[in-house]
Design a protein around this motif. Structure first.
Motif, PDB file in Angstrom:
ATOM      1  N   ALA A  52     -16.324  -1.385  -2.768  1.00 16.34           N
ATOM      2  CA  ALA A  52     -15.182  -2.267  -3.040  1.00 16.34           C
ATOM      3  C   ALA A  52     -13.891  -1.674  -2.476  1.00 16.34           C
ATOM      4  O   ALA A  52     -13.072  -2.387  -1.889  1.00 16.34           O
ATOM      5  CB  ALA A  52     -15.060  -2.520  -4.535  1.00 16.34           C
ATOM      6  N   ILE A  53     -13.722  -0.379  -2.638  1.00 14.34           N
ATOM      7  CA  ILE A  53     -12.539   0.296  -2.097  1.00 14.34           C
ATOM      8  C   ILE A  53     -12.549   0.220  -0.574  1.00 14.34           C
ATOM      9  O   ILE A  53     -11.517  -0.054   0.054  1.00 14.34           O
ATOM     10  CB  ILE A  53     -12.460   1.751  -2.592  1.00 14.34           C
ATOM     11  CG1 ILE A  53     -12.191   1.777  -4.094  1.00 14.34           C
ATOM     12  CG2 ILE A  53     -11.382   2.534  -1.827  1.00 14.34           C
ATOM     13  CD1 ILE A  53     -12.427   3.132  -4.746  1.00 14.34           C
ATOM     14  N   ASP A  54     -13.710   0.437   0.034  1.00 17.90           N
ATOM     15  CA  ASP A  54     -13.818   0.333   1.492  1.00 17.90           C
ATOM     16  C   ASP A  54     -13.405  -1.051   1.972  1.00 17.90           C
ATOM     17  O   ASP A  54     -12.708  -1.191   2.990  1.00 17.90           O
ATOM     18  CB  ASP A  54     -15.238   0.661   1.961  1.00 17.90           C
ATOM     19  CG  ASP A  54     -15.572   2.145   1.852  1.00 17.90           C
ATOM     20  OD1 ASP A  54     -14.646   2.964   1.644  1.00 17.90           O
ATOM     21  OD2 ASP A  54     -16.765   2.476   1.974  1.00 17.90           O
ATOM     22  N   ALA A  55     -13.812  -2.080   1.256  1.00 23.98           N
ATOM     23  CA  ALA A  55     -13.431  -3.449   1.622  1.00 23.98           C
ATOM     24  C   ALA A  55     -11.912  -3.621   1.537  1.00 23.98           C
ATOM     25  O   ALA A  55     -11.310  -4.278   2.393  1.00 23.98           O
ATOM     26  CB  ALA A  55     -14.144  -4.460   0.731  1.00 23.98           C
ATOM     27  N   GLN A  56     -11.296  -3.016   0.531  1.00 19.10           N
ATOM     28  CA  GLN A  56      -9.832  -3.084   0.399  1.00 19.10           C
ATOM     29  C   GLN A  56      -9.150  -2.344   1.546  1.00 19.10           C
ATOM     30  O   GLN A  56      -8.126  -2.801   2.059  1.00 19.10           O
ATOM     31  CB  GLN A  56      -9.384  -2.505  -0.938  1.00 19.10           C
ATOM     32  CG  GLN A  56      -9.786  -3.336  -2.128  1.00 19.10           C
ATOM     33  CD  GLN A  56      -9.477  -2.642  -3.452  1.00 19.10           C
ATOM     34  OE1 GLN A  56      -9.189  -1.445  -3.500  1.00 19.10           O
ATOM     35  NE2 GLN A  56      -9.541  -3.407  -4.530  1.00 19.10           N
ATOM     36  N   ILE A  57      -9.704  -1.209   1.946  1.00 19.37           N
ATOM     37  CA  ILE A  57      -9.137  -0.449   3.066  1.00 19.37           C
ATOM     38  C   ILE A  57      -9.204  -1.283   4.341  1.00 19.37           C
ATOM     39  O   ILE A  57      -8.230  -1.353   5.108  1.00 19.37           O
ATOM     40  CB  ILE A  57      -9.847   0.910   3.236  1.00 19.37           C
ATOM     41  CG1 ILE A  57      -9.520   1.826   2.053  1.00 19.37           C
ATOM     42  CG2 ILE A  57      -9.463   1.569   4.565  1.00 19.37           C
ATOM     43  CD1 ILE A  57     -10.354   3.099   1.989  1.00 19.37           C
ATOM     44  N   VAL A  58     -10.328  -1.948   4.568  1.00 21.50           N
ATOM     45  CA  VAL A  58     -10.467  -2.795   5.752  1.00 21.50           C
ATOM     46  C   VAL A  58      -9.448  -3.938   5.700  1.00 21.50           C
ATOM     47  O   VAL A  58      -8.827  -4.270   6.710  1.00 21.50           O
ATOM     48  CB  VAL A  58     -11.907  -3.316   5.913  1.00 21.50           C
ATOM     49  CG1 VAL A  58     -12.002  -4.365   7.005  1.00 21.50           C
ATOM     50  CG2 VAL A  58     -12.850  -2.155   6.216  1.00 21.50           C
ATOM     51  N   GLU A  59      -9.261  -4.515   4.531  1.00 24.97           N
ATOM     52  CA  GLU A  59      -8.258  -5.578   4.373  1.00 24.97           C
ATOM     53  C   GLU A  59      -6.863  -5.065   4.724  1.00 24.97           C
ATOM     54  O   GLU A  59      -6.095  -5.731   5.426  1.00 24.97           O
ATOM     55  CB  GLU A  59      -8.284  -6.129   2.944  1.00 24.97           C
ATOM     56  CG  GLU A  59      -7.238  -7.175   2.662  1.00 24.97           C
ATOM     57  CD  GLU A  59      -7.354  -8.440   3.498  1.00 24.97           C
ATOM     58  OE1 GLU A  59      -6.309  -9.060   3.793  1.00 24.97           O
ATOM     59  OE2 GLU A  59      -8.485  -8.818   3.872  1.00 24.97           O
ATOM     60  N   LEU A  60      -6.528  -3.870   4.271  1.00 23.18           N
ATOM     61  CA  LEU A  60      -5.227  -3.281   4.598  1.00 23.18           C
ATOM     62  C   LEU A  60      -5.111  -2.975   6.085  1.00 23.18           C
ATOM     63  O   LEU A  60      -4.044  -3.174   6.685  1.00 23.18           O
ATOM     64  CB  LEU A  60      -4.990  -2.015   3.764  1.00 23.18           C
ATOM     65  CG  LEU A  60      -4.755  -2.262   2.277  1.00 23.18           C
ATOM     66  CD1 LEU A  60      -4.745  -0.938   1.516  1.00 23.18           C
ATOM     67  CD2 LEU A  60      -3.463  -3.031   2.045  1.00 23.18           C
ATOM     68  N   LEU A  61      -6.195  -2.522   6.696  1.00 18.73           N
ATOM     69  CA  LEU A  61      -6.182  -2.287   8.147  1.00 18.73           C
ATOM     70  C   LEU A  61      -5.963  -3.597   8.898  1.00 18.73           C
ATOM     71  O   LEU A  61      -5.250  -3.629   9.906  1.00 18.73           O
ATOM     72  CB  LEU A  61      -7.468  -1.605   8.602  1.00 18.73           C
ATOM     73  CG  LEU A  61      -7.596  -0.126   8.250  1.00 18.73           C
ATOM     74  CD1 LEU A  61      -9.007   0.367   8.549  1.00 18.73           C
ATOM     75  CD2 LEU A  61      -6.565   0.700   9.008  1.00 18.73           C
ATOM     76  N   ALA A  62      -6.561  -4.673   8.408  1.00 14.66           N
ATOM     77  CA  ALA A  62      -6.354  -5.983   9.029  1.00 14.66           C
ATOM     78  C   ALA A  62      -4.883  -6.387   8.942  1.00 14.66           C
ATOM     79  O   ALA A  62      -4.309  -6.884   9.926  1.00 14.66           O
ATOM     80  CB  ALA A  62      -7.241  -7.036   8.369  1.00 14.66           C
ATOM     81  N   ARG A  63      -4.268  -6.166   7.796  1.00 19.31           N
ATOM     82  CA  ARG A  63      -2.832  -6.468   7.643  1.00 19.31           C
ATOM     83  C   ARG A  63      -1.998  -5.612   8.585  1.00 19.31           C
ATOM     84  O   ARG A  63      -1.063  -6.097   9.228  1.00 19.31           O
ATOM     85  CB  ARG A  63      -2.388  -6.241   6.200  1.00 19.31           C
ATOM     86  CG  ARG A  63      -2.853  -7.330   5.247  1.00 19.31           C
ATOM     87  CD  ARG A  63      -2.451  -7.087   3.815  1.00 19.31           C
ATOM     88  NE  ARG A  63      -1.053  -6.732   3.651  1.00 19.31           N
ATOM     89  CZ  ARG A  63      -0.569  -6.156   2.552  1.00 19.31           C
ATOM     90  NH1 ARG A  63      -1.351  -5.879   1.531  1.00 19.31           N
ATOM     91  NH2 ARG A  63       0.710  -5.854   2.468  1.00 19.31           N
ATOM     92  N   ARG A  64      -2.334  -4.330   8.677  1.00 20.20           N
ATOM     93  CA  ARG A  64      -1.602  -3.421   9.563  1.00 20.20           C
ATOM     94  C   ARG A  64      -1.740  -3.869  11.015  1.00 20.20           C
ATOM     95  O   ARG A  64      -0.791  -3.858  11.787  1.00 20.20           O
ATOM     96  CB  ARG A  64      -2.129  -1.989   9.378  1.00 20.20           C
ATOM     97  CG  ARG A  64      -1.277  -0.910  10.013  1.00 20.20           C
ATOM     98  CD  ARG A  64      -1.913   0.461   9.801  1.00 20.20           C
ATOM     99  NE  ARG A  64      -1.016   1.561  10.031  1.00 20.20           N
ATOM    100  CZ  ARG A  64      -0.627   1.996  11.227  1.00 20.20           C
ATOM    101  NH1 ARG A  64      -1.080   1.413  12.317  1.00 20.20           N
ATOM    102  NH2 ARG A  64       0.202   3.012  11.334  1.00 20.20           N
ATOM    103  N   PHE A  65      -2.953  -4.282  11.377  1.00 21.47           N
ATOM    104  CA  PHE A  65      -3.225  -4.717  12.745  1.00 21.47           C
ATOM    105  C   PHE A  65      -2.418  -5.970  13.092  1.00 21.47           C
ATOM    106  O   PHE A  65      -1.946  -6.117  14.221  1.00 21.47           O
ATOM    107  CB  PHE A  65      -4.725  -4.951  12.920  1.00 21.47           C
ATOM    108  CG  PHE A  65      -5.143  -5.173  14.329  1.00 21.47           C
ATOM    109  CD1 PHE A  65      -5.068  -4.159  15.273  1.00 21.47           C
ATOM    110  CD2 PHE A  65      -5.608  -6.408  14.744  1.00 21.47           C
ATOM    111  CE1 PHE A  65      -5.446  -4.357  16.586  1.00 21.47           C
ATOM    112  CE2 PHE A  65      -5.997  -6.627  16.048  1.00 21.47           C
ATOM    113  CZ  PHE A  65      -5.911  -5.598  16.978  1.00 21.47           C
TER     114      PHE A  65
END
Length: 97
Positions: free
Chosen positions: A20-33
């Motif tokens: 679940a945390i990994d999914a949140q990190i990916v979501e944040l990376l998407a926002r950063r991108f």
């Protein structure tokens, strides 16, 4: 479906939490991108380079300090962010020509 060994069962809730945390990190990376895409547009208009050394060091300093306050090894964060930033700079360079 075969049952998991007992040691695997005891790890299951932690693995689920990590997933679940990994999914949140990916979501944040998407926002950063998405923000990076806007940065590229501004850099094109302003004629700025992809690599701005002072900005890189500023980002590294900020995330390392934040990591330390959260109990995360700053060396780990620095290594991850330097890799992330290097990838983004290469990505920007491809788009800036």
């Amino acid at each position: 479906m075969p049952s998991l060994p007992s040691n695997e069962r005891s790890l299951a809730p932690f693995r689920a939490e990590i997933d679940a945390i990994d999914a949140q990190i990916v979501e944040l990376l998407a926002r950063r991108f998405e923000v990076v895409k806007h940065v590229i547009a501004v850099k094109k208009v302003e004629g700025l380079a992809a690599f701005l050394p002072e900005r890189v060091e500023d980002v590294i300093d900020k995330v390392s300090a934040e990591a330390e306050t959260k109990g995360v090894p700053p060396e780990l964060v620095e290594k991850l962010w330097r890799e992330l930033i290097a990838w983004v700079i290469a990505y920007e360079n491809e788009r800036l020509g």
